[in-house]
Write a protein that holds these residues in place. Structure first.
Motif, PDB file in Angstrom:
ATOM      1  N   THR A 174       0.560  -1.240   0.159  1.00 41.98           N
ATOM      2  CA  THR A 174      -0.035  -0.238  -0.125  1.00 41.98           C
ATOM      3  C   THR A 174       0.658   1.492   0.285  1.00 41.98           C
ATOM      4  O   THR A 174       2.137   1.027   0.426  1.00 41.98           O
ATOM      5  CB  THR A 174      -0.989   0.274   1.464  1.00 41.98           C
ATOM      6  N   VAL A 225       2.894   2.478  -4.723  1.00 40.33           N
ATOM      7  CA  VAL A 225       2.690   0.661  -4.746  1.00 40.33           C
ATOM      8  C   VAL A 225       3.824   0.319  -5.868  1.00 40.33           C
ATOM      9  O   VAL A 225       4.724  -0.868  -5.203  1.00 40.33           O
ATOM     10  CB  VAL A 225       1.514   0.117  -4.759  1.00 40.33           C
ATOM     11  N   LEU A 232     -10.554  -1.672   2.934  1.00 44.64           N
ATOM     12  CA  LEU A 232      -8.654  -1.163   3.004  1.00 44.64           C
ATOM     13  C   LEU A 232      -8.699  -1.060   4.933  1.00 44.64           C
ATOM     14  O   LEU A 232      -9.500  -0.283   4.933  1.00 44.64           O
ATOM     15  CB  LEU A 232      -7.854  -0.439   1.839  1.00 44.64           C
ATOM     16  N   LEU A 279      -6.719   4.597   2.793  1.00 45.76           N
ATOM     17  CA  LEU A 279      -5.964   3.960   1.579  1.00 45.76           C
ATOM     18  C   LEU A 279      -6.716   3.756   0.130  1.00 45.76           C
ATOM     19  O   LEU A 279      -7.993   3.437   0.003  1.00 45.76           O
ATOM     20  CB  LEU A 279      -5.907   2.552   2.139  1.00 45.76           C
ATOM     21  N   GLU A 318      -4.285  -1.307  -2.771  1.00 45.97           N
ATOM     22  CA  GLU A 318      -3.456  -2.289  -2.183  1.00 45.97           C
ATOM     23  C   GLU A 318      -3.298  -3.459  -3.143  1.00 45.97           C
ATOM     24  O   GLU A 318      -4.363  -4.426  -3.968  1.00 45.97           O
ATOM     25  CB  GLU A 318      -4.025  -3.025  -1.223  1.00 45.97           C
TER      26      GLU A 318
END
Length: 119
Positions: free
Chosen positions: A30, A46, A103, A108, A111
């Motif tokens: 993340t 990421v 998340l 966030l 991911e």
């Protein structure tokens, strides 16, 4: 013949990298920080983290076998894809799944977890 499992950056809950049988498994990556940033910025961060961990494990993005992408908002799918496609080497696209998910932090937006072949 039993192959050794190698774990890196481990704690009681998880390992950032696990290597076994010629495969590299990365935990979900993340973006960092607590300030909200756009999906493109989070995706780039990421992907940089994935590059770093794959390099540490002796692999790279051209050797990806599978990727699972978790998006907070499916409205971000097109913008995430544009960033992903700019990062992915031509002809090296892995098997991929993208799902919407809540998340761990409200800031966030994405991911990503991947499996790659060792170099």
């Amino acid at each position: 013949m039993t192959q050794d499992i190698q774990r890196y950056h481990s704690n009681a809950r998880m390992s950032k990298i696990v290597q076994y049988g010629g495969l590299v498994f990365l935990c979900g990556q993340t973006a960092s920080g607590s300030a909200p940033t756009p999906i493109e910025d989070q995706t780039r961060e990421v992907l940089r983290r994935i590059d770093t961990l794959l390099a540490e494990a002796g692999s790279d993005r051209s050797r990806l076998l599978s990727a699972t992408i978790y998006l907070k908002h499916m409205e971000d799918f097109a913008a995430m894809n544009a960033t992903w496609e700019a990062w992915m080497p031509s002809g090296a696209a892995p098997a991929r799944t993208t799902v919407q998910a809540n998340l761990a932090s409200p800031d966030l937006l994405i991911e990503i977890t991947v499996v790659a072949a060792s170099a």
